[in-house]
Scaffold this motif. Sequence first.
Motif, PDB file in Angstrom:
ATOM      1  N   ILE A   1       1.770   6.920  -6.728  1.00 60.91           N
ATOM      2  CA  ILE A   1       0.706   7.827  -7.154  1.00 60.91           C
ATOM      3  C   ILE A   1       1.055   9.273  -6.812  1.00 60.91           C
ATOM      4  N   ASN A   2       1.637   9.471  -5.615  1.00 61.22           N
ATOM      5  CA  ASN A   2       2.011  10.825  -5.201  1.00 61.22           C
ATOM      6  C   ASN A   2       3.026  11.449  -6.150  1.00 61.22           C
TER       7      ASN A   2
ATOM      8  N   LEU B   1       0.832  -1.206   0.000  1.00 63.62           N
ATOM      9  CA  LEU B   1       0.000   0.000   0.000  1.00 63.62           C
ATOM     10  C   LEU B   1       0.864   1.252   0.000  1.00 63.62           C
ATOM     11  N   PHE B   2       1.929   1.271   0.818  1.00 64.89           N
ATOM     12  CA  PHE B   2       2.796   2.445   0.881  1.00 64.89           C
ATOM     13  C   PHE B   2       3.506   2.675  -0.452  1.00 64.89           C
TER      14      PHE B   2
ATOM     15  N   THR C   1     -11.125   4.608  -3.414  1.00 65.90           N
ATOM     16  CA  THR C   1     -10.944   3.308  -4.054  1.00 65.90           C
ATOM     17  C   THR C   1     -12.243   2.594  -4.413  1.00 65.90           C
TER      18      THR C   1
ATOM     19  N   TYR D   1      -7.585   9.256  -7.589  1.00 66.79           N
ATOM     20  CA  TYR D   1      -6.888  10.188  -6.714  1.00 66.79           C
ATOM     21  C   TYR D   1      -7.528  11.543  -6.969  1.00 66.79           C
TER      22      TYR D   1
ATOM     23  N   THR E   1      -7.384  12.974  -1.635  1.00 65.35           N
ATOM     24  CA  THR E   1      -7.710  11.640  -1.136  1.00 65.35           C
ATOM     25  C   THR E   1      -7.699  10.625  -2.267  1.00 65.35           C
ATOM     26  N   LEU E   2      -7.238   9.419  -1.969  1.00 66.44           N
ATOM     27  CA  LEU E   2      -7.360   8.302  -2.896  1.00 66.44           C
ATOM     28  C   LEU E   2      -8.662   7.581  -2.579  1.00 66.44           C
TER      29      LEU E   2
ATOM     30  N   THR F   1       0.966   4.147  -2.835  1.00 62.66           N
ATOM     31  CA  THR F   1       0.703   5.547  -2.502  1.00 62.66           C
ATOM     32  C   THR F   1       1.853   6.448  -2.926  1.00 62.66           C
ATOM     33  N   GLU F   2       3.067   5.996  -2.684  1.00 58.95           N
ATOM     34  CA  GLU F   2       4.245   6.781  -3.071  1.00 58.95           C
ATOM     35  C   GLU F   2       4.292   6.965  -4.585  1.00 58.95           C
TER      36      GLU F   2
ATOM     37  N   ARG G   1      -5.272  15.433   3.946  1.00 61.82           N
ATOM     38  CA  ARG G   1      -5.364  14.156   3.248  1.00 61.82           C
ATOM     39  C   ARG G   1      -6.302  13.216   4.013  1.00 61.82           C
TER      40      ARG G   1
ATOM     41  N   PHE H   1      -7.840   9.470   4.895  1.00 65.03           N
ATOM     42  CA  PHE H   1      -7.424   8.068   4.919  1.00 65.03           C
ATOM     43  C   PHE H   1      -8.589   7.231   5.434  1.00 65.03           C
TER      44      PHE H   1
END
Length: 223
Positions: free
Chosen positions: A114-115, A107-108, A171, A216, A168-169, A111-112, A131, A133
């Motif tokens: 996508i960021n 997941l991290f 999903t 996103y 925010t992502l 996220t990284e 942000r 979560f």
Amino acid sequence: MNTEPKSREFPLTYHSFERTIEGRSRTFWIQDLTDDYVETAIDYYHEYFMREEPLSQCLGYLEDEECVKEFRKLMYMFISQESTLACFTTLENGDKKLVKSKPLISLFKLTEYINNLKNFYELLGVNEYLRGFGLLVIPEYRGFKIGLELLIARKFLAKAMGLRVSLTLFTSTASQKLAEKTGYQDFVPITFEELENHDPPLISPNIRSFTKCLRYMYIVYED
């Protein structure tokens, strides 16, 4: 980049609304999550969010004991920043009720990735934002647009923190629709194909069994 909340009054109540449930009008309000409800909130996320959220299902959070432990630690860390919204209602008896590893490494990394797809500062000229979560409404209160009200209340939380943008992502299809209704826009397109073709892959192909897409999204709060 994330930012620590600025010094402010805590807790605050940001928003209230009425809903008719089983023929009876009930008042709901959205406020900062306080210490006395932290354990309940994290238990709700364990019981419902980790079981239902698309990435949680795809990556098998609940099947990984270490992931469950790390997820709870992560939630404690987020909540400690005093920027968590919670929706409450008063029950008929007067009680107040909260309307509540390896997978995490994946997941991290996701996220990284996508960021880094687009520079947020270049788009909006800000490098501090709120942000989200995890957006969760427990089953007994679903169908009453409480998730929509929580997203609306983010505006007031952001204002209290001195922020004007939320990112925010989203999903699940349901949360994406709610985000659209409150004015969120797509920040950067994400396709399952590019996530699967990344070396190493950032997502499993079985994600398609749980959601149609990942979005996103951001919103700029006007005064």
